[in-house]
Design an enzyme around this catalytic site. Structure first.
Site, PDB file in Angstrom:
ATOM      1  N   GLN A   1       0.817  -1.226   0.000  1.00  0.00           N
ATOM      2  CA  GLN A   1       0.000   0.000   0.000  1.00  0.00           C
ATOM      3  C   GLN A   1       0.849   1.273   0.000  1.00  0.00           C
ATOM      4  O   GLN A   1       0.497   2.239  -0.685  1.00  0.00           O
ATOM      5  CB  GLN A   1      -1.074   0.025   1.078  1.00  0.00           C
ATOM      6  CG  GLN A   1      -0.649  -0.143   2.485  1.00  0.00           C
ATOM      7  CD  GLN A   1      -1.786   0.204   3.446  1.00  0.00           C
ATOM      8  OE1 GLN A   1      -2.719   0.947   3.090  1.00  0.00           O
ATOM      9  NE2 GLN A   1      -1.724  -0.303   4.639  1.00  0.00           N
TER      10      GLN A   1
ATOM     11  N   ASP B   1      14.068  -8.851  -4.662  1.00  0.00           N
ATOM     12  CA  ASP B   1      13.848  -9.510  -3.374  1.00  0.00           C
ATOM     13  C   ASP B   1      14.879  -8.951  -2.398  1.00  0.00           C
ATOM     14  O   ASP B   1      16.075  -9.243  -2.521  1.00  0.00           O
ATOM     15  CB  ASP B   1      14.016 -11.030  -3.553  1.00  0.00           C
ATOM     16  CG  ASP B   1      13.918 -11.775  -2.231  1.00  0.00           C
ATOM     17  OD1 ASP B   1      13.739 -11.128  -1.175  1.00  0.00           O
ATOM     18  OD2 ASP B   1      14.035 -13.012  -2.260  1.00  0.00           O
TER      19      ASP B   1
ATOM     20  N   TYR C   1       6.445  -9.133  15.287  1.00  0.00           N
ATOM     21  CA  TYR C   1       6.502  -8.116  14.228  1.00  0.00           C
ATOM     22  C   TYR C   1       7.260  -6.877  14.714  1.00  0.00           C
ATOM     23  O   TYR C   1       8.210  -6.417  14.071  1.00  0.00           O
ATOM     24  CB  TYR C   1       5.081  -7.742  13.785  1.00  0.00           C
ATOM     25  CG  TYR C   1       5.004  -6.500  12.930  1.00  0.00           C
ATOM     26  CD1 TYR C   1       5.416  -6.512  11.604  1.00  0.00           C
ATOM     27  CD2 TYR C   1       4.521  -5.293  13.453  1.00  0.00           C
ATOM     28  CE1 TYR C   1       5.352  -5.359  10.821  1.00  0.00           C
ATOM     29  CE2 TYR C   1       4.447  -4.144  12.688  1.00  0.00           C
ATOM     30  CZ  TYR C   1       4.865  -4.184  11.378  1.00  0.00           C
ATOM     31  OH  TYR C   1       4.809  -3.048  10.616  1.00  0.00           O
TER      32      TYR C   1
ATOM     33  N   LYS D   1      10.852  -5.358  13.436  1.00  0.00           N
ATOM     34  CA  LYS D   1      10.981  -4.001  12.885  1.00  0.00           C
ATOM     35  C   LYS D   1      12.051  -3.223  13.656  1.00  0.00           C
ATOM     36  O   LYS D   1      12.827  -2.479  13.065  1.00  0.00           O
ATOM     37  CB  LYS D   1       9.632  -3.268  12.936  1.00  0.00           C
ATOM     38  CG  LYS D   1       8.560  -3.838  12.013  1.00  0.00           C
ATOM     39  CD  LYS D   1       8.905  -3.744  10.526  1.00  0.00           C
ATOM     40  CE  LYS D   1       8.878  -2.331   9.999  1.00  0.00           C
ATOM     41  NZ  LYS D   1       9.113  -2.292   8.523  1.00  0.00           N
TER      42      LYS D   1
END
Ligand code: NDP
Length: 286
Positions: free
Chosen positions: A11, A37, A126, A130
């Site tokens: 997005q 990639d 997650y 990060k």
């Protein structure tokens, strides 16, 4: 000036593609995961050798917050090794890296907005990957902008706004948590902020501005408030019920509070950040 965008079909990547035409002075090269990639260093080197970007925006990530709890290796590969590879090739090719991180690096125990110097303490896989991705970049070089953002939505890809609109077409009643507080971020506003950073950096090259920044829209709300506004703007009448997080258990624990303080990015880059409700109204959601 060449700007490489990784993860171009996500997005944020699609939002960057949407606004690219407004910046004719920038030559964008958009790479989807099949073009580049980021977990493969040779693939990164080959792309950099070919296009020699001045800036690389890393919009690629593993973003499935709950699934990450059962796929930590995959999340780590994309969110830590990927950014590390990009930092290494940016260093090799003297490019500046713009990397996106998250409010989920914080545990949510504060009740006033988080600034860039607050100590991270992720509550799930997650958020941890990060944070480790930020550290991996910082261990390689200094020519980076790490932008932490929150609750990203847009007319593109999968996000909370689109989920609410879909559920409203399938059900008469929806329950949404009202005890997690944060700020929605329109991905198009984030995309414009990233371009402003690039334009400022290019106009006044200085190493002083490199570092970590927060960006979201202004204001704050709960997920319930966010859903209510989505339905109001779209003229949808539905039975919307506020529920506590305890009634909606998820594999990953989320921060209770993750509003981000935007003082640093505002003062450094002179951004005019829109209020989240105003930005939501301007989103073409259909
Ligand atoms: P999306 O999940 O929409 O997009 C991520 C993109 O990354 C996908 O197009 C995916 O491609 C691509 N990708 C996955 N693995 C690789 C890989 N190995 N190499 C190259 N590309 C890959 O994410 P968003 O646009 O929503 O998120 C943008 C950034 O914002 C991310 O860093 C995210 O962590 C951060 N963020 C997002 C929030 C949110 O609410 N969405 C909140 C806070 C921060 P494919 O589909 O082909 O696998």
């Amino acid at each position: 000036m060449v700007v490489l965008v990784t993860g171009a079909n996500g997005q944020l990547g699609q939002s960057l593609q949407f606004i690219a035409k407004n910046y004719p002075e920038l030559h964008f090269v958009f790479c989807s995961s099949s073009d580049l990639d980021i977990t493969n260093l040779e693939s990164c080197q080959a792309v950099f050798l070919k296009i020699k970007p001045n800036y690389c925006i890393n919009a690629a990530a593993y973003t499935a917050v709950d699934k990450a709890e059962s796929e930590p290796e995959k999340a780590n590969l994309i969110n830590v090794i990927g950014p590390k590879n990009l930092a290494a090739v940016c260093k090799e090719f003297s490019s500046v890296l713009l990397h996106i991180s998250t409010d989920f690096v914080f545990d949510g125990s504060k009740n006033i907005p988080y600034n860039e110097t607050d100590i991270p303490n992720p509550t799930g896989v997650y958020g941890q990957t990060k944070l480790d991705g930020e550290k991996a970049i910082q261990a390689v070089f200094e020519n980076y902008y790490i932008i932490r953002t929150s609750w990203v939505y847009s007319q593109f890809g999968n996000n909370f706004m689109k989920t609410m609109l879909r559920l409203a077409s399938e059900r008469d009643s929806i329950s949404v948590v009202n005890d997690q507080i944060g700020t929605p971020t329109n991905a198009v506003d984030l995309a414009n902020a990233l371009i402003q950073i690039i334009l400022t950096d290019n106009r006044q090259p200085t190493t002083d501005n490199f570092g970590v920044y927060n960006f979201s829209n202004e204001g704050q709300c709960s997920w319930y408030d966010f859903a209510k506004e989505i339905f109001k703007i779209n003229n949808i009448k539905i039975d919307l019920k506020p529920i506590p997080t305890s009634s909606f258990p998820t594999p990953a624990k989320r921060p209770k509070y993750s509003v981000l303080d935007k003082t640093k990015i505002n003062s450094t880059f002179g951004l005019e950040i829109k209020n989240w409700e105003l930005s939501l109204k301007r989103t073409n959601s259909i």
